[in-house]
Design a protein around this motif. Structure first.
Motif, short mmCIF file in Angstrom:
data_model
loop_
_atom_site.label_atom_id
_atom_site.label_comp_id
_atom_site.label_asym_id
_atom_site.label_seq_id
_atom_site.Cartn_x
_atom_site.Cartn_y
_atom_site.Cartn_z
N ARG A 78 30.35 -63.86 1.89
CA ARG A 78 31.37 -62.94 2.42
C ARG A 78 32.14 -62.25 1.29
N PHE A 79 32.48 -63.02 0.26
CA PHE A 79 33.29 -62.46 -0.82
C PHE A 79 32.44 -62.01 -2.02
N ARG A 80 31.15 -61.99 -1.82
CA ARG A 80 30.22 -61.49 -2.83
C ARG A 80 30.51 -62.08 -4.19
N LEU A 81 30.66 -63.41 -4.22
CA LEU A 81 31.04 -64.06 -5.47
C LEU A 81 29.97 -63.95 -6.54
N ALA A 82 28.77 -63.59 -6.14
CA ALA A 82 27.69 -63.44 -7.12
C ALA A 82 27.77 -62.11 -7.87
N ASP A 83 28.55 -61.18 -7.33
CA ASP A 83 28.70 -59.90 -8.03
C ASP A 83 29.33 -60.11 -9.40
N ASP A 84 28.78 -59.47 -10.39
CA ASP A 84 29.40 -59.48 -11.72
C ASP A 84 30.47 -58.38 -11.75
N LEU A 85 31.68 -58.79 -11.43
CA LEU A 85 32.75 -57.81 -11.24
C LEU A 85 33.07 -57.06 -12.53
N ASN A 86 33.00 -57.75 -13.66
CA ASN A 86 33.27 -57.07 -14.94
C ASN A 86 32.26 -55.96 -15.21
N LYS A 87 31.03 -56.23 -14.84
CA LYS A 87 30.00 -55.20 -15.01
C LYS A 87 30.31 -54.00 -14.11
N ILE A 88 30.73 -54.29 -12.89
CA ILE A 88 31.05 -53.22 -11.94
C ILE A 88 32.26 -52.43 -12.42
N TYR A 89 33.27 -53.15 -12.93
CA TYR A 89 34.45 -52.46 -13.45
C TYR A 89 34.05 -51.49 -14.57
N LYS A 90 33.18 -51.98 -15.43
CA LYS A 90 32.74 -51.15 -16.55
C LYS A 90 32.08 -49.86 -16.04
N ARG A 91 31.33 -50.03 -14.96
CA ARG A 91 30.59 -48.89 -14.40
C ARG A 91 31.50 -47.86 -13.72
N ILE A 92 32.57 -48.34 -13.09
CA ILE A 92 33.41 -47.41 -12.32
C ILE A 92 34.69 -46.99 -13.05
N SER A 93 34.90 -47.52 -14.26
CA SER A 93 36.11 -47.17 -15.03
C SER A 93 35.97 -45.79 -15.65
N THR A 94 36.10 -44.76 -14.83
CA THR A 94 35.86 -43.42 -15.35
C THR A 94 37.13 -42.69 -15.76
N ASP A 95 38.27 -43.22 -15.36
CA ASP A 95 39.52 -42.51 -15.68
C ASP A 95 40.72 -43.44 -15.52
N ASP A 96 41.88 -42.96 -15.96
CA ASP A 96 43.10 -43.78 -15.96
C ASP A 96 43.49 -44.23 -14.56
N HIS A 97 43.30 -43.35 -13.61
CA HIS A 97 43.76 -43.66 -12.26
C HIS A 97 43.04 -44.87 -11.69
N ILE A 98 41.73 -44.86 -11.83
CA ILE A 98 40.97 -45.98 -11.27
C ILE A 98 41.15 -47.24 -12.12
N ASN A 99 41.35 -47.06 -13.43
CA ASN A 99 41.64 -48.22 -14.28
C ASN A 99 42.93 -48.89 -13.86
N ASP A 100 43.89 -48.09 -13.50
CA ASP A 100 45.16 -48.62 -13.03
C ASP A 100 44.97 -49.45 -11.76
N ALA A 101 44.15 -48.93 -10.86
CA ALA A 101 43.86 -49.66 -9.62
C ALA A 101 43.16 -50.98 -9.91
N ILE A 102 42.24 -50.94 -10.86
CA ILE A 102 41.51 -52.16 -11.23
C ILE A 102 42.47 -53.20 -11.81
N ASN A 103 43.38 -52.75 -12.68
CA ASN A 103 44.33 -53.68 -13.29
C ASN A 103 45.29 -54.26 -12.27
N LYS A 104 45.74 -53.42 -11.35
CA LYS A 104 46.69 -53.88 -10.32
C LYS A 104 46.06 -54.88 -9.36
N TYR A 105 44.82 -54.62 -8.98
CA TYR A 105 44.20 -55.42 -7.91
C TYR A 105 42.99 -56.18 -8.42
N LYS A 106 43.09 -56.62 -9.66
CA LYS A 106 41.97 -57.32 -10.30
C LYS A 106 41.51 -58.50 -9.44
#
Length: 290
Positions: A78-106
């Motif tokens: 259900r919580f997709r614990l097998a996902d490599d979240l750091n890898k996904i973050y790296k892939r979607i970190s395209t700008d400050d706005h989304i980086n901020d969201a990632i940091n807030k809701y890590k």
DNA sequence: ACCCAGGCGGGCG
DNA sequence: CGCCCGCATGGG
């Protein structure tokens, strides 16, 4: 008695935040029961109760259930614990706005829910708000769910209703649950998914075909189909565009100009590709929390 | 009392 | 097609 077999299990949870995930606007937001004080969540899955907590530092999840083997598997899935979240973050970190969201809701994860559960939840979500979505879903569970024993042995609770449980309901019965103009959609969805469409035979990986098939259900349009593809089938190519996402995307990437859905889909596709579903959830949550 | 909320289907130009 | 409108209902 089943209660005598009550057990607890621990599973490690690297980079997972139960609260943010519960609040993310997924089906669990609509039917789960989260306790902020204990940081734990109770929900039902496949006719069984699951109690998952994340105490202290949060390195470990505590899972309690009358069927702990099932529940630990269910939680990991259900919580997709097998996902490599750091890898996904790296892939979607395209700008400050989304980086901020990632940091807030890590640690917030896209959840993988039962396809029918996801379909019903998001049909109800249209032209609605979270509080009322929860109310309607609760009414439907009370009226049409099956009784199951609580994992702690204290009383019973009810499972999420299956389409078969709902086909007998007429529009008036459904209206009593507060479904409003969505009653006819729910009625059709239950019937269609019982007699015409087996949701469990759809190919989760074929995004276009999946979405097209889901949109055969009355009350499922472009946005709801994307929600189902993302959270009911785990297709991370899906990018549901609701009013929040639309506004957010227009402001961020189109200089505040009003854009057509197609253009927004194209940009999400180019920018985040196969992980746009994750980008969507972080942007959505940030927008809704602000 | 009003006004809004994670869209959708149907009708019209 | 693309646009516009009505829609049930509880809570702020």
């Amino acid at each position: 008695m089943i209660y005598e077999q009550l057990q607890a299990a621990k599973i490690s949870s690297p980079l997972f935040d139960l609260r943010h995930t519960f609040e993310s606007g997924c089906p669990l937001t609509f039917h789960g029961d989260y306790d902020r004080n204990t940081n734990s969540l109770i929900y039902t899955a496949d006719g069984r109760m699951v109690n998952v907590g994340q105490p202290g530092e949060g390195k470990t999840l505590m899972v309690v259930s009358s069927d702990v083997k099932f529940a630990t598997h269910e939680v990991a899935r259900r919580f997709r614990l097998a996902d490599d979240l750091n890898k996904i973050y790296k892939r979607i970190s395209t700008d400050d706005h989304i980086n901020d969201a990632i940091n807030k809701y890590k640690g917030m994860r896209v959840t993988l829910n039962d396809p029918w559960e996801t379909t019903l939840c998001f049909i109800i979500s249209q032209f609605n708000n979270v509080k009322r979505i929860r109310l309607i879903v609760k009414n439907l569970i009370d009226a049409y769910g099956s009784e199951i024993p609580a994992a702690d042995g204290k009383g019973v609770l009810k499972s999420f209703p299956r389409p078969e449980n709902l086909i007998a309901a007429n529009a008036k019965d459904l209206m009593k649950c507060g479904t409003g103009f969505r009653a006819k959609y729910i009625q059709h969805a239950a019937e269609y998914c019982t007699n015409n469409l087996d949701l469990y035979k759809l190919n989760p990986g074929k995004y276009e075909a999946l979405k097209e098939t889901l949109m055969e259900i009355n009350g499922v349009g472009d946005k709801v189909a994307d929600c189902i593809a993302l959270m009911g089938y785990g297709n991370l190519n899906a990018f549901p565009i609701d009013v929040h996402i639309k506004r957010s995307m227009e402001n961020l990437y189109f200089k505040g100009k009003k854009m057509k859905m197609g253009k927004i889909h194209d940009l999400a596709d180019d920018r985040w590709g196969n992980f746009q579903g994750y980008a969507n959830q972080y942007l959505f949550h940030k927008e809704r929390m602000s």
